[in-house]
Enzyme design. Structure first.
Site, short mmCIF file in Angstrom:
data_model
loop_
_atom_site.label_atom_id
_atom_site.label_comp_id
_atom_site.label_asym_id
_atom_site.label_seq_id
_atom_site.Cartn_x
_atom_site.Cartn_y
_atom_site.Cartn_z
N THR A 237 0.82 -1.22 0.00
CA THR A 237 0.00 0.00 0.00
C THR A 237 0.86 1.26 0.00
OG1 THR A 237 -0.20 -0.03 2.40
CG2 THR A 237 -1.95 -1.12 1.18
N SER A 317 0.16 -4.19 6.50
CA SER A 317 0.72 -4.77 7.73
C SER A 317 1.12 -3.68 8.70
CB SER A 317 1.97 -5.59 7.36
OG SER A 317 2.93 -4.73 6.78
N ASN A 321 3.45 -0.16 8.17
CA ASN A 321 3.06 1.17 8.66
C ASN A 321 4.21 1.79 9.46
OD1 ASN A 321 1.89 3.23 10.50
ND2 ASN A 321 0.00 2.69 9.43
N GLN A 734 -20.56 15.22 -21.77
CA GLN A 734 -21.96 15.66 -21.71
C GLN A 734 -22.32 16.47 -22.94
OE1 GLN A 734 -20.81 17.25 -17.48
NE2 GLN A 734 -22.99 17.56 -17.75
N PHE A 765 -21.47 15.53 -13.70
CA PHE A 765 -21.80 16.65 -12.81
C PHE A 765 -21.36 18.01 -13.36
CE2 PHE A 765 -20.46 12.88 -10.28
CZ PHE A 765 -21.72 12.42 -10.00
N GLU A 1237 -30.22 19.38 -10.40
CA GLU A 1237 -29.36 20.31 -9.68
C GLU A 1237 -29.89 20.85 -8.35
OE1 GLU A 1237 -29.10 22.42 -13.44
OE2 GLU A 1237 -27.02 22.80 -12.95
C1 LIG Z 1 -5.93 4.25 1.10
C2 LIG Z 1 -5.01 4.23 2.29
C3 LIG Z 1 -5.51 4.66 3.51
C4 LIG Z 1 -4.67 4.68 4.63
N1 LIG Z 1 -5.18 5.14 5.81
C5 LIG Z 1 -4.38 5.19 6.90
C6 LIG Z 1 -4.88 5.69 8.14
O1 LIG Z 1 -6.06 6.04 8.27
N2 LIG Z 1 -4.01 5.80 9.16
C7 LIG Z 1 -2.69 5.41 9.05
O2 LIG Z 1 -1.96 5.52 10.01
N3 LIG Z 1 -2.23 4.89 7.90
C8 LIG Z 1 -3.02 4.78 6.83
N4 LIG Z 1 -2.52 4.30 5.66
C9 LIG Z 1 -1.12 3.84 5.61
C10 LIG Z 1 -1.07 2.32 5.70
O3 LIG Z 1 -1.40 1.93 7.00
C11 LIG Z 1 0.31 1.85 5.33
O4 LIG Z 1 0.52 2.17 3.98
C12 LIG Z 1 0.45 0.35 5.53
O5 LIG Z 1 0.31 0.00 6.86
C13 LIG Z 1 1.78 -0.13 5.03
O6 LIG Z 1 1.78 -1.54 5.14
P1 LIG Z 1 2.07 -2.46 3.89
O7 LIG Z 1 2.09 -3.86 4.38
O8 LIG Z 1 1.15 -2.20 2.77
O9 LIG Z 1 3.51 -1.95 3.53
P2 LIG Z 1 4.27 -1.94 2.15
O10 LIG Z 1 3.75 -0.89 1.27
O11 LIG Z 1 4.36 -3.31 1.59
O12 LIG Z 1 5.70 -1.50 2.70
C14 LIG Z 1 5.90 -0.23 3.28
C15 LIG Z 1 7.35 -0.02 3.65
O13 LIG Z 1 7.70 -0.85 4.75
C16 LIG Z 1 8.79 -1.69 4.43
N5 LIG Z 1 8.55 -2.93 5.16
C17 LIG Z 1 7.38 -3.60 5.22
N6 LIG Z 1 7.50 -4.63 6.07
C18 LIG Z 1 8.78 -4.61 6.53
C19 LIG Z 1 9.51 -5.42 7.45
N7 LIG Z 1 8.97 -6.45 8.07
N8 LIG Z 1 10.80 -5.08 7.68
C20 LIG Z 1 11.37 -4.04 7.08
N9 LIG Z 1 10.74 -3.24 6.21
C21 LIG Z 1 9.45 -3.52 5.95
C22 LIG Z 1 8.77 -1.79 2.92
O14 LIG Z 1 10.04 -2.09 2.39
C23 LIG Z 1 8.33 -0.39 2.56
O15 LIG Z 1 9.41 0.49 2.61
C24 LIG Z 1 -3.32 4.24 4.52
C25 LIG Z 1 -2.83 3.81 3.29
C26 LIG Z 1 -3.67 3.80 2.19
C27 LIG Z 1 -3.11 3.33 0.88
#
Ligand SMILES: Cc1cc2nc3c(=O)[nH]c(=O)nc-3n(C[C@H](O)[C@H](O)[C@H](O)COP(=O)(O)OP(=O)(O)OC[C@H]3O[C@@H](n4cnc5c(N)ncnc54)[C@H](O)[C@@H]3O)c2cc1C
Ligand code: FES
Length: 1304
Positions: A237, A317, A321, A734, A765, A1237
């Site tokens: 993400t 994960s 984050n 439109q 819209f 509208e």
């Molecule tokens: C639409 C959207 C809404 C969101 N809303 C919120 C919100 O309301 N509040 C909030 O706090 N956050 C929010 N986020 C952020 C989201 O929580 C983080 O993007 C997410 O937790 C990242 O986790 P991932 O597994 O997708 O990480 P990835 O995108 O897979 O990785 C993120 C980074 O972490 C590194 N990494 C991952 N795991 C490890 C590991 N085990 N060891 C070392 N490096 C690692 C990766 O190399 C990369 O640099 C949002 C994101 C999106 C896209």
């Protein structure tokens, strides 16, 4: 290690050996498997249009998974529709249908999530937190979804007393009782049950993909690809975002989703162990189990209530984050306050080290982690001390659902009892941690230090506020802006925490501070008058013509159309500077991208590079000076979409900045930068009235713009042909005729060689009335230059940045009135921000001036309007077309007078209301004036008077939660004020088998126009409705079309359809003689054919008695007025600005509705769009004076993560919509009225209800003066007008003026 992927899609096995790691799942489904039901809405995981079950973004991540898409649930062609698809279709839960496949999948996921039970209504209210819909207003989607709820019987159900009332409850119950058999599930493939994950290595052309299955293997891989040669990826993400926007360069991705060691999640007596690879969804479900056992679990769970969305929580994960180190992470403050410790493993030496989370964050997205370290787990120590210990979390975002916090906070305090007798407590340890207050998650170390040892009293907390403000400083240059609001929130949260602790200690109960509003289950009610008995189809609530195609994903939009074999893909090269001369364009790097074909710019335009709807002041491609950021300099055209986007980013432009750049209305006024002259409407003697008036008030109001946020971004496909120089254009617009004419002009061809087609549009819209034209023209130039079909599909961010918005307005007023509150005279000046070209801005200003009086009589009035020319992308038409801005100003004047005279605004409204036969300020006599009756009926049905009293009582009893209630009428003129536009045509073909093809000049963009037209045709032809089809709107079947705009399309096209059908019916009637009166339609048509009757007819209609508006004579007229009123009640948390729509009652005069549920859909959807406009959606751009943290002219709010439209949890908790009974309208088809509208304007009532709630708090603070509230009333503005010690402390010194971030 294997080099292929094995997975299933909708039960079908896929063994993919030729996969590219850069493909994401959505692209793969749409382009490789041609499953186009899942849509590309935002590309950032923020709108839900792409929702499929199992949707980890890279296609490589689906190995071993069963992917279920909307096509897998059921299809119309196989007649095997799933329950979810049927109910969403039948309960009017789709309009344009672009979001609908995503809704179906979210609903399917929810109803099948538990093995043996159905979800609760609460589960359902939460299930859509990652899905957005711009059309429906969400209520019907929730209705349809709740039919699956297991606890539906808990609804306080009273069967509707009258057959005219159709309630949510009625519908939910009747459908719920049909759920006798279990919900169908797409069977899980047997082969996958025994699937054992294996290590995977895929070598793509641009990078490699590894999926290790053990920690050892991961460590080895990290060793082989050290530093930034490889990147770990879990949910993707964040990584996807970096790859897309920050041009991340990394040759190897290592997926860590299958490392068992990262998945552990356990709770022991003294700690919590969370593996870095635990998803938020899994964590949340565990926290629900543990929430009563530990304060940390509770605090983290609270923070996760509105954390991201279901879709994101399912894949993201906790480790991702933390390592992403977002300064606005919502969970890191909780982890920090709880004393979290991170466990890291180094791939180089396999050493494990631990680090406190508070020491881990070094700066913006910068952490204390070596390149080769892997985050293994997070340890949370659980408190064991005998002292009292409290931990709590807080968050305030721009929107509740799926929105990162503006500020998030977690507070922990450990208290020791000082004195048994008098209940005194000493602070032993404390942690105040914040997100959104610095470039990283930070705790207030100094403040914490100073508090230790002090007693837990109000004085101590007052001291803490002061210390916090000193320690955590933000200023006007801080990225994200809102620095004063953020400082305020920091204190408000601490105050809430303090109150919570006091309440827990039973020391003192502080009124309503920490008792956040608990949203009940939302519900609605619709009241529909009985329809004329004689009509079979017109007036009945037929489902949307494409409803089943929407819910099955079979409805085709431009981007879903298959490509021709030699199709090319274009991506725009956009100016990054405003008012800058292009000195040099370097395409060297771009042209090296594999698949690059050409760079197309102004030199390639065959005829005219100039276009414009009214004034030819816009260039297809910049020839010399880029007027704004986002101006199209050229198109890069490549063999694939991916290559085109990549190459477009590699084009380098050299600019020379020109001296003056104007962005805001204020700048334009200062530099006298306008389009055309001032326009003026005047009636009576304004100068004189001000000399004698008893009272005069004046003020200035700013109203922000609005992004259209249609779910389908702008797209087109241009197909050239050497056969007679013909060009076919498939486009979401439109405005087909203008598209056709302008492309003919640009290419230098006759109009008859250009054919434009629209099947349906995924929301418009107003945003596709003119702004689709330059894009289409650019693609046409490329297609003609290269002699091949060219597709252009804008990414969400690009679309939001370059296609213009609703016009921001500045409105200055001076009002004269008498002691009673009766208007005597109004002098008003309006300025709109048009952007860099005229587009429709002159018309928008004119209509704004016409709408200004709303439903009130101003005996003397002068309105002057100026259209400001700035260096922003051109602003354009938007639902309401100037009306919403004028309406807000008009109602603000009323509120201002009421505040001055200390009376109820509703009294002033009633006093100044037009009467039947009155004349508007542009000289139109009011006929069939229903507003007084509407107000009367609504006052009773909404129980307005009693509820006003209840609101006052509530406010008297509650200090920090305030309510407001507001009733507002609306009148909206229907009909184009340019006479020539009031015309339409239709064409009807009846085939020998009795089936009918109907064509008319209107575009179907979700408003149900085709459904209404088919009903009219069936009614008049007197055939079965399912014999009639509309295929598309196209310029070779309908010519010289007016745009589908201004709520006029049913009126104009409906009359034309009637005209055509009547001709055929009359011909058929001549064949009916006594002995065949009961002849079937099919037989009648056969007979007609053999009798050589023409079974084709063209209809044509012009609205009678319309004339051109003439401002020099103060004259304009509409065909008629759609009228209505609303009562809106809100509850505001004054400490944060967060609020809820408690109840909305709308009574709308739509004449005799052509289709009541479609009209109600327009009312509810329009109302919610208006809620966005007036309270939530805020455009912010850099403008050299304000928002200095953004480059000048650049739009900050250009993506789903910064620009928030209302979502599911913003719907009114109680939403009642009624259609006025016994309202006739002889001036439109079947006595109906246009409705597209007007409902947007009704949402102003929420703005004023909120203003009232703020007023109640201000009065409590001793501030009784009138105050100005600019629009939108965002959480920031609402909080900051609730002036108190916190807001005052948040401003650096007492003279500092609150400066919100919004741009005008
Ligand atoms: C639409 C959207 C809404 C969101 N809303 C919120 C919100 O309301 N509040 C909030 O706090 N956050 C929010 N986020 C952020 C989201 O929580 C983080 O993007 C997410 O937790 C990242 O986790 P991932 O597994 O997708 O990480 P990835 O995108 O897979 O990785 C993120 C980074 O972490 C590194 N990494 C991952 N795991 C490890 C590991 N085990 N060891 C070392 N490096 C690692 C990766 O190399 C990369 O640099 C949002 C994101 C999106 C896209
Ligand atoms: S129906 Fe939801 S976006 Fe149009």
């Amino acid at each position: 290690m294997v080099g292929h992927l094995l997975f299933y899609v909708n039960g079908k096995e896929i063994l993919e050996r030729n996969v590219e790691p850069e493909w994401n799942l959505l692209w793969y489904l749409r382009n490789k498997l041609r499953l186009t039901g899942s849509k590309l809405g935002c590309g950032e995981g923020g709108c839900g249009a792409c929702t499929v079950l199992i949707s980890r973004s890279p296609v490589c991540s689906v190995d071993g998974c069963h992917v279920v898409t909307v096509e897998g649930l059921g299809s119309t062609s196989k007649s095997n529709l799933h329950h979810t698809q049927i109910r969403l279709a039948q309960l009017f839960a789709s309009q344009c249908g672009f979001c609908t496949p995503g809704m179906v999948m979210s609903l399917y996921g929810t109803v099948t999530s538990k093995d043996n039970s159905l979800p609760t209504m609460e589960d359902i209210e939460e299930a859509f937190d990652g899905n957005l819909c711009r059309c429906t207003g969400y209520r019907p989607i929730l209705d349809a979804a709740k039919t699956f709820a297991c606890d539906i019987n808990k609804l306080d159900y009273q069967k509707s007393s009258s057959p005219r009332v159709s309630t949510t409850f009625d519908k939910c119950f009747s459908y719920a009782h049909q759920t006798t058999s279990p919900i169908n599930r797409v069977p899980f493939p047997d082969k996958l049950r025994d699937y054992i994950p294996q290590s995977i290595h895929i070598k793509g052309t641009s990078f490699e993909w590894y999926r290790p299955i053990s920690l050892n293997e991961l460590i080895q891989l990290r060793h082989s690809y050290p530093g930034n040669q490889s990147k770990l990826i879990f949910g993707n993400t964040r990584v996807e975002f970096e790859r897309k926007y920050n041009q991340m360069n990394c040759s190897c991705l290592i997926s860590i989703t299958h490392i068992r060691e990262l998945q552990e999640l356990k709770r022991t007596d003294d700690s919590l162990y969370i593996g870095a690879g635990v998803t938020f969804a899994r964590l949340k479900s565990k926290l629900i189990q543990w929430k009563n056992e530990d304060k940390f679990c509770r605090a983290l769970l609270d923070q996760m209530k509105h954390f991201a969305s279901t879709q994101i929580r399912n894949v993201a994960s906790i480790g991702g984050n933390i390592v992403s180190a977002s300064p606005i992470s919502d969970i890191n403050p909780v982890l920090e306050a709880a004393g979290a410790i991170l466990e890291l493993n180094c791939a180089d030496n396999e050493k494990v080290r631990q680090i406190q989370l508070c020491d881990f964050f070094l700066g913006n997205r910068h952490v204390s982690m070596a390149d080769n370290e892997i985050l293994i787990a997070i340890h949370i120590p659980l408190e064991k001390s005998s002292n009292k210990y409290f931990l709590r979390s807080y968050k305030q975002a721009r929107r509740r659902d799926d929105s990162k916090g503006i500020v998030s906070a977690a507070f922990k305090v450990e208290l020791e009892k000082l004195n048994l007798a008098d209940n005194q407590w000493k602070i032993v340890s404390v942690c105040f941690s914040f997100g959104g207050m610095a470039s990283k998650t930070i705790s207030a170390k100094n403040t914490q230090q100073q508090l230790i040892g002090l007693s837990w009293t109000k004085q101590t907390i007052n001291q803490a506020y002061e210390l916090l403000i000193k320690e955590i400083s933000l200023d006007e240059l801080s990225p994200g802006g809102q620095y004063q609001y953020r400082r305020t929130l920091m204190q408000s949260f601490l105050f809430k925490f303090y109150s919570y602790v006091c309440n827990e200690l039973r020391e003192s109960v502080i009124d309503s501070v920490d008792f956040s509003y608990h949203r009940g289950i939302s519900h609605g009610q619709q009241t529909i008058p009985e329809r004329p008995q004689a009509q079979k189809y017109v007036g009945s609530s037929l489902s949307h013509q494409s409803a089943y195609l929407h819910t099955t994903g079979e409805a085709i939009y431009v981007d879903d159309m298959p490509s021709y074999i030699n199709t090319l893909y274009a991506a725009p090269v956009l100016s990054t500077k405003a008012n800058a001369r292009i000195k040099h364009i370097d395409i060297d790097d771009a042209s090296k991208v594999v698949g690059f074909v050409s760079f197309v710019n102004y030199t390639d335009v065959p005829n005219s590079n100039k276009l414009g709807n009214i004034l030819p002041d816009e260039e297809v491609f910049v020839s010399s000076i880029a007027l704004c950021v986002g101006a199209i300099i050229g198109l890069v055209v490549c063999e694939s979409e991916h290559a085109a986007k990549l190459a477009a980013n590699l084009v380098k432009i050299d600019y020379e900045l020109l001296p003056l750049r104007i962005f805001s209305i204020e700048d334009a006024i200062e530099h006298q930068s306008y389009f055309g002259d001032e326009i003026c409407l005047q009636r009576g003697d304004v100068e004189k009235v001000f000399l004698d008036a008893e009272h005069v008030l004046e003020d200035t109001l700013f109203i922000g713009g609005q992004e259209h946020f249609y779910m389908e971004t702008q797209s087109c496909m241009v197909v050239p042909s050497n056969d007679d120089q013909e060009i076919n254009i498939y486009v979401g617009t439109q405005n087909l005729t203008t598209t056709q004419e302008l492309i003919a002009l640009v290419l230098g061809r006759d109009v008859n060689r250009i054919t434009c087609h629209v099947k349906r549009v995924g929301g418009a819209f107003g945003g596709k009335e003119t702004r689709s034209l330059p894009l289409c023209a650019a693609a046409a130039v490329a297609a003609v230059k290269l002699g091949r079909p060219v597709r252009l599909n804008l990414e969400r961010r690009v679309d939001m940045s370059i296609t213009g918005h609703r016009h921001p307005f500045k409105i200055k007023y001076k009002i004269a009135f008498n002691n009673e509150g009766r208007f005597l005279g109004l002098d008003m000046q309006m300025w709109s921000n048009a952007g860099c070209t005229l587009d429709a801005s002159q018309y928008v200003m004119e209509l704004s001036m016409l709408h200004m009086g709303n439903t009130y009589k101003f005996p003397n009035i002068r309105i002057r309007g100026r259209v400001c020319k700035t260096h922003l992308p051109s602003n354009t038409a938007f639902r309401g077309f100037g009306g919403p801005q004028a309406m807000l100003a008009c109602e603000t004047i009323i509120e201002h007078i009421a505040a001055y005279l200390k009376c109820d605004p509703f009294t002033i409204r009633c006093l100044n209301l037009f009467k039947e036969g009155d004349v508007t300020h542009y000289g139109q006599i009011l006929e069939l004036w229903n507003v007084p009756r509407i107000l009367d009926e609504l006052t009773k049905s909404s129980d307005f008077i009693q509820r006003q009293f209840n609101v006052r009582e509530f406010n008297r009893k509650n200090m920090y939660r305030k309510r407001g209630i507001s009733m507002i009428p609306v009148k909206f003129g229907i009909g184009f004020t340019a006479q020539f536009l009031n015309q339409a045509g239709a064409l009807v073909h009846v085939y020998k088998d009795g089936s009918v093809i109907l064509t008319h000049g209107g575009i179907e963009m979700g408003q149900g126009l085709h459904t209404k037209m088919i009903a009219i045709a069936a009614e008049i032809l007197a055939c079965d409705i399912d014999r009639i089809r509309i295929s598309e709107t196209a310029t070779d079947k309908s010519h010289n079309l007016s745009p589908t705009a201004g709520s006029t399309s049913s009126d104009l096209n409906g009359m034309a359809v009637r005209h055509a059908c009547e001709q055929i019916r009359q011909r058929l009637d001549t064949l009916i003689i006594d002995n065949n009166v009961h002849i079937s339609w099919e037989d009648l048509i056969k007979q007609a054919y053999f009798a050589r009757v023409d079974l084709c007819a063209r209809g044509f209609y012009i609205t009678p008695n319309m004339f051109d508006a003439d401002f020099t004579k103060n004259q304009a007229n509409y065909n008629y007025f759609t009228q209505g009123a609303v009562v809106t009640e809100v509850e505001l948390d004054v400490l944060t600005g967060d609020w809820h729509l408690l109840r909305v009652d709308i009574l709308m005069d739509v004449g005799t509705s052509l289709n009541p549920h479609i009209d109600i859909g327009q009312i509810e959807g329009g109302f919610m769009q208006g809620i966005g406009l007036y309270t939530m959606e805020e455009l912010i751009w850099g403008d050299e004076k304000l928002n200095k943290w953004i480059p000048p002219g650049e739009l900050f709010t250009c993506g789903v993560n910064t620009y928030k439209i209302p979502s599911f949890s913003d719907v009114p908790i109680d939403f009642r919509v009624s259609l006025l009974s016994d309202s006739l309208n002889p001036r439109a088809i079947y006595s109906s009225k246009g409705i597209g509208e007007p409902p947007v304007l009704l949402a102003a009532s929420a703005f004023f209800a909120l203003k009232q709630a703020c007023k109640a708090y201000r009065e409590q603070q001793g501030l009784s003066d009138y105050f100005t509230l600019h629009s939108p009333a965002t959480v920031e503005r609402l909080r900051m007008v609730c002036v108190d010690d916190f807001t005052q402390r948040a401003c650096a010194d007492e003279h500092e003026i609150f400066q919100p971030t919004g741009s005008y």
